[in-house]
Design a protein around this motif. Structure first.
Motif, PDB file in Angstrom:
ATOM      1  N   ASP A   1       7.209   9.753  14.735  1.00 28.09           N
ATOM      2  CA  ASP A   1       7.123  11.195  14.920  1.00 28.09           C
ATOM      3  C   ASP A   1       7.009  11.907  13.583  1.00 28.09           C
ATOM      4  O   ASP A   1       7.768  11.681  12.661  1.00 28.09           O
ATOM      5  CB  ASP A   1       8.358  11.710  15.648  1.00 28.09           C
ATOM      6  CG  ASP A   1       8.248  13.190  15.957  1.00 28.09           C
ATOM      7  OD1 ASP A   1       7.145  13.630  16.324  1.00 28.09           O
ATOM      8  OD2 ASP A   1       9.258  13.891  15.831  1.00 28.09           O
ATOM      9  N   GLY A   2       6.001  12.752  13.490  1.00 25.17           N
ATOM     10  CA  GLY A   2       5.805  13.548  12.289  1.00 25.17           C
ATOM     11  C   GLY A   2       4.932  12.881  11.245  1.00 25.17           C
ATOM     12  O   GLY A   2       4.489  13.537  10.316  1.00 25.17           O
TER      13      GLY A   2
ATOM     14  N   ARG B   1       5.777  11.192   4.277  1.00 26.77           N
ATOM     15  CA  ARG B   1       4.972  11.129   5.502  1.00 26.77           C
ATOM     16  C   ARG B   1       3.729  10.274   5.325  1.00 26.77           C
ATOM     17  O   ARG B   1       3.375   9.485   6.189  1.00 26.77           O
ATOM     18  CB  ARG B   1       4.586  12.523   5.962  1.00 26.77           C
ATOM     19  CG  ARG B   1       5.763  13.248   6.570  1.00 26.77           C
ATOM     20  CD  ARG B   1       5.335  14.548   7.164  1.00 26.77           C
ATOM     21  NE  ARG B   1       6.472  15.124   7.873  1.00 26.77           N
ATOM     22  CZ  ARG B   1       6.390  16.175   8.635  1.00 26.77           C
ATOM     23  NH1 ARG B   1       5.232  16.778   8.802  1.00 26.77           N
ATOM     24  NH2 ARG B   1       7.445  16.642   9.250  1.00 26.77           N
ATOM     25  N   ILE B   2       3.081  10.414   4.191  1.00 28.90           N
ATOM     26  CA  ILE B   2       1.877   9.626   3.939  1.00 28.90           C
ATOM     27  C   ILE B   2       2.233   8.149   3.819  1.00 28.90           C
ATOM     28  O   ILE B   2       1.587   7.287   4.419  1.00 28.90           O
ATOM     29  CB  ILE B   2       1.138  10.145   2.692  1.00 28.90           C
ATOM     30  CG1 ILE B   2       0.583  11.541   2.969  1.00 28.90           C
ATOM     31  CG2 ILE B   2       0.036   9.173   2.267  1.00 28.90           C
ATOM     32  CD1 ILE B   2       0.070  12.265   1.738  1.00 28.90           C
ATOM     33  N   ALA B   3       3.278   7.854   3.055  1.00 25.33           N
ATOM     34  CA  ALA B   3       3.709   6.453   2.912  1.00 25.33           C
ATOM     35  C   ALA B   3       4.132   5.889   4.269  1.00 25.33           C
ATOM     36  O   ALA B   3       3.858   4.721   4.573  1.00 25.33           O
ATOM     37  CB  ALA B   3       4.844   6.358   1.895  1.00 25.33           C
TER      38      ALA B   3
ATOM     39  N   GLY C   1       0.815  -1.217   0.000  1.00 27.05           N
ATOM     40  CA  GLY C   1       0.000   0.000   0.000  1.00 27.05           C
ATOM     41  C   GLY C   1       0.844   1.259   0.000  1.00 27.05           C
ATOM     42  O   GLY C   1       0.531   2.230  -0.702  1.00 27.05           O
ATOM     43  N   ALA C   2       1.928   1.254   0.778  1.00 35.29           N
ATOM     44  CA  ALA C   2       2.811   2.422   0.818  1.00 35.29           C
ATOM     45  C   ALA C   2       3.458   2.660  -0.542  1.00 35.29           C
ATOM     46  O   ALA C   2       3.569   3.805  -1.001  1.00 35.29           O
ATOM     47  CB  ALA C   2       3.878   2.236   1.894  1.00 35.29           C
TER      48      ALA C   2
ATOM     49  N   ASP D   1       0.611  17.333   9.648  1.00 34.19           N
ATOM     50  CA  ASP D   1       0.806  18.016   8.371  1.00 34.19           C
ATOM     51  C   ASP D   1       0.752  17.076   7.168  1.00 34.19           C
ATOM     52  O   ASP D   1       1.519  17.236   6.227  1.00 34.19           O
ATOM     53  CB  ASP D   1       2.148  18.757   8.373  1.00 34.19           C
ATOM     54  CG  ASP D   1       2.269  19.733   9.512  1.00 34.19           C
ATOM     55  OD1 ASP D   1       1.256  20.383   9.826  1.00 34.19           O
ATOM     56  OD2 ASP D   1       3.353  19.852  10.102  1.00 34.19           O
ATOM     57  N   LEU D   2      -0.126  16.114   7.202  1.00 35.10           N
ATOM     58  CA  LEU D   2      -0.198  15.187   6.071  1.00 35.10           C
ATOM     59  C   LEU D   2      -0.737  15.850   4.816  1.00 35.10           C
ATOM     60  O   LEU D   2      -0.341  15.529   3.714  1.00 35.10           O
ATOM     61  CB  LEU D   2      -1.088  13.984   6.416  1.00 35.10           C
ATOM     62  CG  LEU D   2      -0.484  12.963   7.372  1.00 35.10           C
ATOM     63  CD1 LEU D   2      -1.497  11.861   7.645  1.00 35.10           C
ATOM     64  CD2 LEU D   2       0.780  12.373   6.818  1.00 35.10           C
ATOM     65  N   LEU D   3      -1.674  16.768   4.993  1.00 34.00           N
ATOM     66  CA  LEU D   3      -2.311  17.339   3.795  1.00 34.00           C
ATOM     67  C   LEU D   3      -2.023  18.798   3.617  1.00 34.00           C
ATOM     68  O   LEU D   3      -1.760  19.528   4.444  1.00 34.00           O
ATOM     69  CB  LEU D   3      -3.813  17.101   3.861  1.00 34.00           C
ATOM     70  CG  LEU D   3      -4.183  15.628   3.910  1.00 34.00           C
ATOM     71  CD1 LEU D   3      -5.687  15.488   4.124  1.00 34.00           C
ATOM     72  CD2 LEU D   3      -3.772  14.912   2.653  1.00 34.00           C
TER      73      LEU D   3
END
Length: 69
Positions: A62-63, A33-35, A13-14, A67-69
């Motif tokens: 962490d992180g 970050r999303i992955a 998925g990543a 701020d994903l979007l």
């Protein structure tokens, strides 16, 4: 495959998300970050974790959720 999950589905998925977001020209830091959030979504918390184990997990993630979007 049970319930739509298979061993390693978080890695697959990543990778799929990384490719799709790349095609959409999403900034690399955001893709990472999303992955990362996708890779870590299957963690199994156990009440027996020590405080140190919890801190290690938090440092590893962490992180990821900010701020994903």
């Amino acid at each position: 495959m049970a319930g739509g999950h298979f061993i390693g589905h978080e890695e697959v998925g990543a990778e799929l998300a990384t490719r799709a977001l790349g095609r959409l020209r999403v900034p690399r830091w955001r893709v990472d970050r999303i992955a990362g959030a996708i890779r870590l979504h299957m963690y199994q918390y156990d009440a027996s974790w020590t405080d140190a184990a919890v801190r290690r997990f938090v440092r590893r993630t962490d992180g990821v959720d900010r701020d994903l979007l």
